[in-house]
Scaffold this active site. Structure first.
Site, mmCIF file in Angstrom:
data_model
loop_
_atom_site.group_PDB
_atom_site.id
_atom_site.type_symbol
_atom_site.label_atom_id
_atom_site.label_comp_id
_atom_site.label_asym_id
_atom_site.label_seq_id
_atom_site.Cartn_x
_atom_site.Cartn_y
_atom_site.Cartn_z
ATOM 1 N N GLY A 243 0.818 -1.213 0.000
ATOM 2 C CA GLY A 243 0.000 0.000 0.000
ATOM 3 C C GLY A 243 0.849 1.260 0.000
ATOM 4 C CG ASP A 244 3.413 1.942 3.136
ATOM 5 O OD1 ASP A 244 2.415 2.606 3.457
ATOM 6 O OD2 ASP A 244 3.956 1.115 3.898
#
Length: 281
Positions: A243-244
């Protein structure tokens, strides 16, 4: 213009095959110690593609010095406050790459007032929700982000954690959104569901990006909600940092002039690589 990411730099202890533990005896697994922290992950993923700066708080200890050196070696401009004990997170990864995290943020949770010079040349400020969980760090992060926005920077917020969303509650989340006024809000499907259960509209004035694993990303703007297809990854090893990486890819593309759908596509491409390796980026 620099991408400034404000938040956590911690150590991740990744336990592959540690999701089903038998109490009171040995549980063989592959264990790796890596650099972690959502904000640090975003900065590292972005740095090869765009100037990136990390701002956070670490302990005054050997672990912090090693983590900062690793972040700098990845090409990130690192600005940290130092005091106390550096945080650590135990990440239990199951057979399909899903994570269960045991979290001790340590000094990262105690971020204090940020030196205004650390925001020089900020074109975008990205904030994971973890940085808003405690009152002192919430003030520091909000003051820095709003100061940068006043100088023309765009701001994004990642909802980051179902547990943090529930701990903040509807009032806390609404207050954070009202203070930050983010241009872009990122969430995964579970985080988006919890925000909806709390009755909070996460991006009333900007773009709302919801990641749904192998399903198309939902990109909601003032005009419409669009689906952005993603390439399915069948050999997922560990979803830590994916997600980062998505956020980094999205932001770098947006800074280069891409629209929301094009930026989401760029984010999904960068996230794919994170799924095939253990630990953060």
């Amino acid at each position: 213009m620099t991408l400034v990411v404000i938040g956590d730099l911690v150590a991740d202890l990744i336990v592959l095959g540690g999701a089903a533990l038998e109490r009171g005896t040995d549980n063989p697994a592959e264990v790796r110690l890596t650099r972690g922290g959502s904000a640090a992950n975003v900065a590292v993923a972005a740095a090869p593609r765009h100037p990136a700066r990390f701002i956070g708080r670490v302990g005054d200890d050997t672990l912090a010095r090693a983590l900062v050196l690793e972040l700098e070696a990845a090409g990130v401009d690192v600005r940290v406050q130092r005091d106390g004990r550096t945080g650590s997170i135990v990440v239990l990864v199951d057979a399909v790459g899903e994570r269960t995290m045991i979290t001790d943020r340590g000094a990262a949770a105690e971020l204090d007032e940020i030196d205004p010079s650390w925001l020089d040349d900020a074109g975008w400020v990205h904030v994971p929700l973890y940085g808003l969980a405690e009152a002192r760090s919430r003030r520091a992060v909000t003051d820095a982000a709003t100061r940068a926005a006043g100088d023309g920077a765009r701001v994004s917020l990642d909802l980051s954690s179902v547990a943090t969303l529930r701990a903040m509650g509807a009032a806390g989340l609404r207050s954070a959104l009202a203070a930050l006024r983010p241009d872009v809000v990122f969430a995964n499907e579970d985080e988006a569901r919890v925000a909806a259960e709390l009755g909070v509209r996460p991006a009333p004035r900007g773009v709302y990006v919801v990641k749904r694993g192998a399903e198309p990303v939902l990109v909601t703007t003032a005009d419409a909600t669009n689906e952005v297809p993603v390439v399915r990854v069948d050999d997922v090893l560990d979803s830590t940092g994916a997600g980062d990486a998505f956020a980094a890819g999205y932001i770098v593309a947006a800074l280069a002039g891409s629209d929301a759908r094009e930026s989401a596509r760029a984010g999904s491409v960068l996230a794919m690589g994170a799924l095939r390796r253990p630990g953060a980026l």
